[in-house]
Every structure is written in structure tokens, then in C-alpha cells.
Design a protein around this motif. Sequence first.
Motif, PDB file in Angstrom:
ATOM      1  N   GLY A 256       0.762  -1.286  -0.089  1.00 49.58           N
ATOM      2  CA  GLY A 256       0.094   0.071   0.032  1.00 49.58           C
ATOM      3  C   GLY A 256       0.843   1.285  -0.139  1.00 49.58           C
ATOM      4  O   GLY A 256       0.327   2.336   0.410  1.00 49.58           O
ATOM      5  N   TYR A 259      -0.581   4.792  -1.058  1.00 54.47           N
ATOM      6  CA  TYR A 259      -1.274   5.658  -0.228  1.00 54.47           C
ATOM      7  C   TYR A 259      -0.686   6.218   1.020  1.00 54.47           C
ATOM      8  O   TYR A 259      -1.250   6.992   1.528  1.00 54.47           O
ATOM      9  CB  TYR A 259      -2.315   4.733   0.150  1.00 54.47           C
ATOM     10  CG  TYR A 259      -3.195   4.147  -1.078  1.00 54.47           C
ATOM     11  CD1 TYR A 259      -4.195   5.071  -1.666  1.00 54.47           C
ATOM     12  CD2 TYR A 259      -3.135   2.755  -1.252  1.00 54.47           C
ATOM     13  CE1 TYR A 259      -4.875   4.181  -2.711  1.00 54.47           C
ATOM     14  CE2 TYR A 259      -4.078   2.028  -2.416  1.00 54.47           C
ATOM     15  CZ  TYR A 259      -4.768   2.967  -2.865  1.00 54.47           C
ATOM     16  OH  TYR A 259      -5.426   2.473  -4.047  1.00 54.47           O
ATOM     17  N   ILE A 260       0.416   5.832   1.258  1.00 51.13           N
ATOM     18  CA  ILE A 260       1.204   6.047   2.475  1.00 51.13           C
ATOM     19  C   ILE A 260       1.543   7.488   2.642  1.00 51.13           C
ATOM     20  O   ILE A 260       2.207   7.924   1.658  1.00 51.13           O
ATOM     21  CB  ILE A 260       2.075   5.138   2.979  1.00 51.13           C
ATOM     22  CG1 ILE A 260       1.818   3.638   3.136  1.00 51.13           C
ATOM     23  CG2 ILE A 260       2.843   5.662   4.438  1.00 51.13           C
ATOM     24  CD1 ILE A 260       2.746   2.786   3.543  1.00 51.13           C
ATOM     25  N   GLU A 261       1.191   8.182   3.528  1.00 57.57           N
ATOM     26  CA  GLU A 261       1.381   9.732   3.857  1.00 57.57           C
ATOM     27  C   GLU A 261       2.501   9.594   4.951  1.00 57.57           C
ATOM     28  O   GLU A 261       3.470  10.533   4.747  1.00 57.57           O
ATOM     29  CB  GLU A 261       0.363  10.586   4.209  1.00 57.57           C
ATOM     30  CG  GLU A 261       0.621  12.056   4.156  1.00 57.57           C
ATOM     31  CD  GLU A 261      -0.620  12.945   4.271  1.00 57.57           C
ATOM     32  OE1 GLU A 261      -0.956  13.886   3.440  1.00 57.57           O
ATOM     33  OE2 GLU A 261      -1.518  12.545   5.479  1.00 57.57           O
ATOM     34  N   TYR A 274      -2.635   6.924   5.766  1.00 58.49           N
ATOM     35  CA  TYR A 274      -2.584   7.091   4.378  1.00 58.49           C
ATOM     36  C   TYR A 274      -3.540   8.331   3.888  1.00 58.49           C
ATOM     37  O   TYR A 274      -4.374   9.021   4.819  1.00 58.49           O
ATOM     38  CB  TYR A 274      -3.795   5.869   4.093  1.00 58.49           C
ATOM     39  CG  TYR A 274      -3.041   4.540   4.413  1.00 58.49           C
ATOM     40  CD1 TYR A 274      -2.112   3.892   3.420  1.00 58.49           C
ATOM     41  CD2 TYR A 274      -3.234   4.066   5.701  1.00 58.49           C
ATOM     42  CE1 TYR A 274      -1.462   2.621   3.684  1.00 58.49           C
ATOM     43  CE2 TYR A 274      -2.647   2.582   5.778  1.00 58.49           C
ATOM     44  CZ  TYR A 274      -1.880   1.997   4.911  1.00 58.49           C
ATOM     45  OH  TYR A 274      -1.140   0.779   5.143  1.00 58.49           O
ATOM     46  N   VAL A 276      -6.123   9.032   0.682  1.00 60.31           N
ATOM     47  CA  VAL A 276      -6.859   8.314  -0.112  1.00 60.31           C
ATOM     48  C   VAL A 276      -7.936   9.172  -1.073  1.00 60.31           C
ATOM     49  O   VAL A 276      -8.471  10.004  -0.351  1.00 60.31           O
ATOM     50  CB  VAL A 276      -7.170   6.808   0.205  1.00 60.31           C
ATOM     51  CG1 VAL A 276      -6.442   5.970   0.604  1.00 60.31           C
ATOM     52  CG2 VAL A 276      -8.397   7.195   1.257  1.00 60.31           C
ATOM     53  N   LEU A 282      -8.861   0.937   0.358  1.00 60.69           N
ATOM     54  CA  LEU A 282      -8.074   0.301   1.268  1.00 60.69           C
ATOM     55  C   LEU A 282      -8.620  -0.840   1.822  1.00 60.69           C
ATOM     56  O   LEU A 282      -7.840  -1.949   2.435  1.00 60.69           O
ATOM     57  CB  LEU A 282      -7.472   1.102   2.689  1.00 60.69           C
ATOM     58  CG  LEU A 282      -6.540   2.308   2.106  1.00 60.69           C
ATOM     59  CD1 LEU A 282      -6.345   3.248   3.429  1.00 60.69           C
ATOM     60  CD2 LEU A 282      -5.280   1.930   1.793  1.00 60.69           C
TER      61      LEU A 282
END
Length: 319
Positions: A256, A259-261, A274, A276, A282
Motif C-alpha cells: 500500500g 497511499y502512505i503519507e 494514508y 486516499v 484500502l
Amino acid sequence: MNKTERQLAITLELQRNNKMLRAEDLAAQFETSIRTIYRDMQALSEVGVPIFGAPGQGYALMDGYFLPPVTFTVEEAVTLLLGTDFISQRLDNKYSDVVEQVQRKIEAVLPEGVREESTRIRETMRVIHAGEPQIDNKVKSYLSQVRQAILERRKIRITYLKKIADSDGTRKSMREVDPYGLTLVQGNWTLIGRCDTRKDIRHFRLSRMTDLVVLESHYVMPQEFHLSNYRPQDKRNQQVMVRANVKIADKIAETGHFYIEATEEQNDSLLVTYRVHDPEELVPYILGWGGDVEVIEPQSLCERIQEEANRILNRYRTI
């Protein structure tokens, strides 16, 4: 690069450009002195390479000289050059650092007509990322049709399955699209084009198309659109937070990552934030990680995971 390699590269560069090149520019390109370039030109002339020079203008090859005696079809040239694009992104620096040099050598041995046509075709495709999923025959067929439609500037009509269903449960829709370009993203070929329905640029995975027709009508490519510079607008404006077992940190990073911040280690757990477009994106990942993850927010996603987990449980209870 030794002397022999440099002199061959200079010859190929003169052939590829088909114009006068200054000693100063060649020296900068090959990271050597102008005096060394002068010596290289003298050495090449002595072994029979027909180089002529003009004071203040530079050096060029005489018309008709062609080295080496290798020819490629347009398809072969595109295959080689796209392969170098792939290598530049997916292999280590040992190979990616020499990609430009390899491309120059390939282009140098192409007849002018083949070089121009292969360049035109390459401008319609861009390799971003090669993932593991295999491309099936249906997608290969769509890829060929879309690529030809782009070259001919013809509109297409597609039947498309959206990733997330509408409120009424409908996923399938029919769209007419001006195809601008193709990108390979995580193993999936994606069409970038202007959707007549949305009146804007949209992305369409070829694997989600159930039908494709190339239309007779044509479109005009916007002058401001360049596939190599195109960056999609980031519409990921919803935040999701999960707490995970630190032991699966590698799985989270691998599956993933786009999408990870942010990630933050907290004792024996990992807090992952995340960003999105829709939390539904997710759900497959969170379910796949099982009991090693817990959704912190939003509450709606917690309830969605509960609902899906209950459906799974009930299905197995009936067995």
C-alpha cells in the motif's frame, strides 16, 4: 571510457546528429578536453572516417557515410528503445546510468526515416513501472488498438468497469475518449485521455475495459499536453489511520505504499497514515492483513471492515 570507446562514440554522435558539432560541445559531452577531441578527430581521419571540419563551426561526417552496417525495422527500433526506458527505472545504477549512451548508439544506426517513425511511436507510450501481473491477450489486443488510435488521432468508445460502484451498485459505463497516451503503472496498462462524459482528462485501466471500438471520428491533441511531463491531479483528500503490528511493516510498505503519507513507530506497533480518494480503496489491503491491523479512523471504515468480516464469518459458518 577509454580512447577507442570515445572515438567510436564520437563517430556515432556525428552520424546521429547529421549536423556540425563543435569541439567544445563534444568535449563537454564526453568529459574530456578540447585538445583531446582535436586528437580524436585526427585519429579518426587517419583510419578512414570521412570527417570534415570548418573553423568556427565544428565537425561533421561526409554525406553517405554510415557506421556500423546495422539496420532495424521500426518495430525493432521501438522494442530496443522502450527496453532502455524500462531499464532506466527498474535496474540498478550500473545499467541505468548508461541508458542515454545506449539510446544514442541505437538511434545513430537507424536510417533517418526509421528513426523519425520510431520516435513518433515512442512519444505515445511511457514506461513508468513494471509490476508482476501478466498482461493477458485481451489487454494486449486493446493496447494495440489504442496505440494505433493515438497515432491516427482517432476517438475510441469503451465499456468500462469502475473500481468503485455508484450508489445504485452500477459499475459499468460507456465512454467516448480522446486517447492521449498509455502508461504502464504497477504492471497495468492505463489509458490517459479526455473523457467526453466528464469533459476532462481521466485514466482508464485496459484490464477494466470489456469492449473497445476505434471510431472513424478524429480529435486534435492539445498542444499543452505532453505525456512525459503529465502529472495527474492529486485528488486524495481523505485521511485514514491504522495501527499495525510492527512485524508486518514490510508488507504494508510493499502493498500500500502509494497511499502512505506517514508512518510512526509506537512501542510494538506502527501507526500508519494514508491519504486516499476513497477509503474503500484500502479495504482489500486491510482485510488481507487480518488481525495484524486495526482501523483507527474514520469510523465509517471501521464499520465497513466489521461488515465485511462478518460476511466472511457467516459464509464459513454455513459450510
